[in-house]
Design an enzyme around this catalytic site. Structure first.
Site, mmCIF file in Angstrom:
data_model
loop_
_atom_site.group_PDB
_atom_site.id
_atom_site.type_symbol
_atom_site.label_atom_id
_atom_site.label_comp_id
_atom_site.label_asym_id
_atom_site.label_seq_id
_atom_site.Cartn_x
_atom_site.Cartn_y
_atom_site.Cartn_z
ATOM 1 N N ALA A 1 0.867 -1.178 0.000
ATOM 2 C CA ALA A 1 0.000 0.000 0.000
ATOM 3 C C ALA A 1 0.903 1.228 0.000
ATOM 4 C CB ALA A 1 -0.866 -0.010 1.253
ATOM 5 N N GLY B 1 0.509 -5.106 0.750
ATOM 6 C CA GLY B 1 -0.605 -5.107 -0.191
ATOM 7 C C GLY B 1 -0.223 -5.719 -1.537
ATOM 8 N N GLU C 1 -0.678 -9.236 -1.140
ATOM 9 C CA GLU C 1 -2.120 -9.493 -1.008
ATOM 10 C C GLU C 1 -2.799 -9.527 -2.378
ATOM 11 O OE1 GLU C 1 -2.460 -6.393 2.049
ATOM 12 O OE2 GLU C 1 -3.478 -7.888 3.277
ATOM 13 N N GLU D 1 3.848 -5.860 7.397
ATOM 14 C CA GLU D 1 3.049 -4.783 7.999
ATOM 15 C C GLU D 1 3.328 -4.569 9.485
ATOM 16 O OE1 GLU D 1 1.944 -6.788 5.656
ATOM 17 O OE2 GLU D 1 0.476 -5.813 4.372
#
Ligand code: 3HC
Length: 655
Positions: free
Chosen positions: A68, A107, A110, A130
């Protein structure tokens, strides 16, 4: 082959019937709002266009997707949110294959986990780091990864934020295949063949059954390492949940937890540390300066510090020449260095071939003339001005004129050492922390006359060693020891004012330090600082507040843990409050007519933080440190300051 663009950062080419979607969002292809929108638009296009039978997702450069966009955290969310994009990928009717060309983190992984197949190049780095940012994965990582690799391995990876290389990711089952060459061509073949079979949607897989005992063990181990941080514990809870809850329930709980943690002080502090690390070592005006070539490193003195530096340099691929005064000392130095490498072999961190390769690059000699070949020479001899200046004078006659000369002094003035050499511009300070092969922190001292390319070379050397270089100007003790002295002084003032050492230590340990200050003193031994205080006594300002308690402890032979007595006593090795020390403290207070007051843990921490931050402000005002965040990194990486509090400057600012 036809090309289309879906946003500023996402474009695609249609190769026959496969749409290869590429994210190009330098520097790390983070999932910014533009990338998310571009991916959605690409999927819309692939859905509608009957000429497309399958989709490939990949990235440009060395990164698949770096995660992210951390810079968006703390700002109002922008649609489409990542979980929506990822759900769309997983549910997509046509095959979506991740062609992982480099780092797939957070992310980024992910996204890949929701794809129907994952193929990676050997250089790919894979993980959900994270927790290092004080958060948990927020777009399905805790729910999808265990479905692929089981609860134990998922806890081990997610709760520790561990990043694995492609090879290990392949063995674990995170990726489906490893491709040496032509990643995209292979992905196209895979995607096309997937179009004819039912798609493997990660979210629909059951979590593979495993032993409860192994899960408990992995969880306990992760929590032990977390030392009070929230994110690892939450990560463990969410991974466990994946085995019992539906995907939808698991994802909803994960998202709730992610949002709460993202907005926490802990996450703000760790984000600060993340960006601080990227800013560290950057010096205005140095970007265009080319570093000198360094391949051979000379190290004068192969004691504790010198041997650690030698191992760090050997690990980074340098040839090393160690210098001692006698053949016997040189043999001992070589043994010490080999001993550190042997330990690494015993613990499985190094294989024997790696050790032998390192030893083949090592010479330890008793003749300083060997240093004529060195590109950089680091002195790690006894911290005494005469010893060091004499050495520098001698080295002038041996080193090539373009060789760099570094001093590893902790407390001496490098500018004073530099006066001994005819080439002051080549001198720089490299203040390693012990053990130098382990500790990441390296203070790079920009001396008064250090040439810009010498500083640039020192920084490049530090980076190749895998260290975290912090540039600082010349001052006694540099950044770390100056802040540490202020912290220590304040703690001793507080003892005089009424707090007992174990109260201060308890407050610091609850705050997050691995060990309280007085326990650290005892572990390190009190006599070296005592000797320094005695040397400085004649020049000390008589009007300045001086606490005699540490001197009294030393006079009573209480030199710390190794003699079983210091600020504490150690019956059976266990740290214990000692009535004799308490009496000695009370007597010292009485001599100064101090009426002791009591302190809460919060008051103790506040006072210590303020002392550190005030000293930090002074370092900034004097131009010794370039930025407050550098000071934070020094204290976190050299002195046990808890990273999840962001460092003393950050923490004091938040209060
Ligand atoms: N968001 C925004 N900026 C990022 C970023 C990210 N995720 N990752 C890196 N950057 C920036 C850095 O700040 C740096 O900026 P600068 O040039 O202005 O200083 C630049 O990218 C380059 O970074 P590095 O110096 O670290 O580059 P490297 O090539 O050495 O390493 C990397 C690349 C391995 C991708 C490394 O940058 C990295 O580890 N990044 C963070 C990975 C991460 O933690 N991802 C998880 C994010 S949180 C998340 O995804 C939540 C999700 O679950 C919802």
């Amino acid at each position: 082959m036809s090309a289309s663009r879906f946003s500023d950062t996402v474009s695609a080419t249609l190769t026959d019937d496969v749409l290869v979607v590429t994210i190009d969002n330098p520097p790390v292809n983070a999932l910014s709002a533009d990338v998310r929108a571009g991916l959605m638009a690409a999927l819309d296009h692939a859905e509608k266009d009957s000429a497309v039978v399958a989709v490939i997702l990949t990235g440009t450069g060395n990164t698949f997707i770096g995660g992210a966009d951390i810079k968006e955290f703390g700002k109002p969310p922008i649609e489409p949110l990542l979980p929506l994009v990822i759900a769309r990928v997983e549910k997509f009717a046509k095959p979506v294959v991740a062609a992982i060309n480099g780092a797939a983190l957070g992310g980024g992984l992910e996204v890949a986990l929701a794809c129907h197949e994952r193929i990676a190049s050997p250089s790919a780095k894979i993980g959900l780091p994270e927790v290092k940012l004080g958060i948990v994965p927020g777009a399905g990582g805790t729910q999808r990864l265990p479905r692929l690799i089981g609860t134990v391995a998922a806890i081990e990876l997610i709760a520790n934020g561990r990043i694995v290389l492609a090879n290990e990711a392949d063995k674990l089952g995170i990726i489906d295949s490893l491709i040496e060459n032509s990643l995209i061509d292979s992905a196209i073949v895979s995607a096309r063949s997937a179009a004819d079979v039912p798609l493997r949607r990660t979210g629909t897989l059951p979590v593979p059954p495993g032993s409860q005992e192994a899960v408990d063990k992995a969880a306990a181990e992760a929590l032990r390492k977390a030392r009070g941080q929230r994110a690892p514990a939450e990560a463990v809870r969410l991974v466990r949940l994946a085995a019992t809850a539906s995907l939808a329930e698991g994802l909803a709980e994960e998202r709730r937890t992610f949002v709460t943690l993202r907005d926490s002080d802990e996450a703000a502090a760790l984000r600060h540390v993340f960006f601080a690390e990227r800013a560290a070592g950057k010096v205005d005006g140095l970007e265009k300066v080319s570093p000198r070539k360094i391949e051979t490193v000379g190290i004068v003195g192969t004691g504790l510090m010198g041997s650690g530096i030698a191992v760090a340099a050997l690990n980074a691929g340098y040839s090393v020449i160690g210098i001692e005064q006698t053949r016997e000392a040189a043999d001992k130095g070589r043994e010490r260095i080999a001993g550190i490498l042997d330990k690494a072999v015993q613990s499985g961190r190094l294989d024997t071939a790696g050790r032998d390769d390192r030893l083949s690059r090592l010479t330890v000699a008793a003749d300083a003339a060997e240093l004529a070949q060195a590109d950089l020479v680091i002195e790690a001899v006894f911290d005494d001005l005469t010893v060091k200046t004499e050495l520098f004078q001698r080295l002038d006659g041996i080193l090539r004129t373009d060789a760099i000369l570094a001093t590893n002094t902790s407390y001496l003035d490098p500018d004073a050492i530099t006066t001994a050499t005819a080439h002051p511009k080549r001198v720089v300070g490299l203040h390693f922390f012990s053990p130098a092969n382990i500790m990441r922190l390296l203070e790079v001292v920009n001396c008064k006359r250090t040439a810009p390319d010498v500083l640039a070379s020192a920084l490049a050397f530090a980076k190749r060693l895998g260290k975290l270089p912090i540039v600082c100007g010349v001052t006694e003790g540099f950044i770390g020891n100056r802040i540490f002295s202020a912290y220590r002084r304040e703690a001793e003032f507080m003892v005089e004012d009424g707090a007992l050492p174990h109260e201060i230590d308890a407050a610091l340990e609850v705050y997050g330090f691995p060990m309280g200050l007085f326990a650290v003193y005892d572990m390190a031994g009190l006599e070296i600082a005592w000797a320094r205080r005695k040397r400085q006594a004649a020049t000390r300002d008589p009007a300045a507040r001086y606490v005699v308690i540490a001197d009294r402890l030393c006079e009573a032979g209480r030199f710390g843990q190794k003699v079983g007595r210091g600020w504490y006593s150690y019956p059976d090795g266990k740290r214990t409050v000692d009535a004799e020390v308490t009496a000695l403290i009370k007597a010292a207070r009485a001599e100064k007519d101090i009426t002791p007051k009591s302190f809460t843990a919060d008051e103790i921490v506040t006072r210590l933080l303020k002392a550190m931050a005030d000293e930090g402000d002074a370092l900034l005002a004097e131009g010794i440190a370039a930025r407050a965040s550098d000071i934070d990194l020094v204290m976190i990486n050299g002195y046990g300051f808890p990273p999840h509090k962001g460092g003393p400057m950050f923490a004091a600012g938040r209060r």
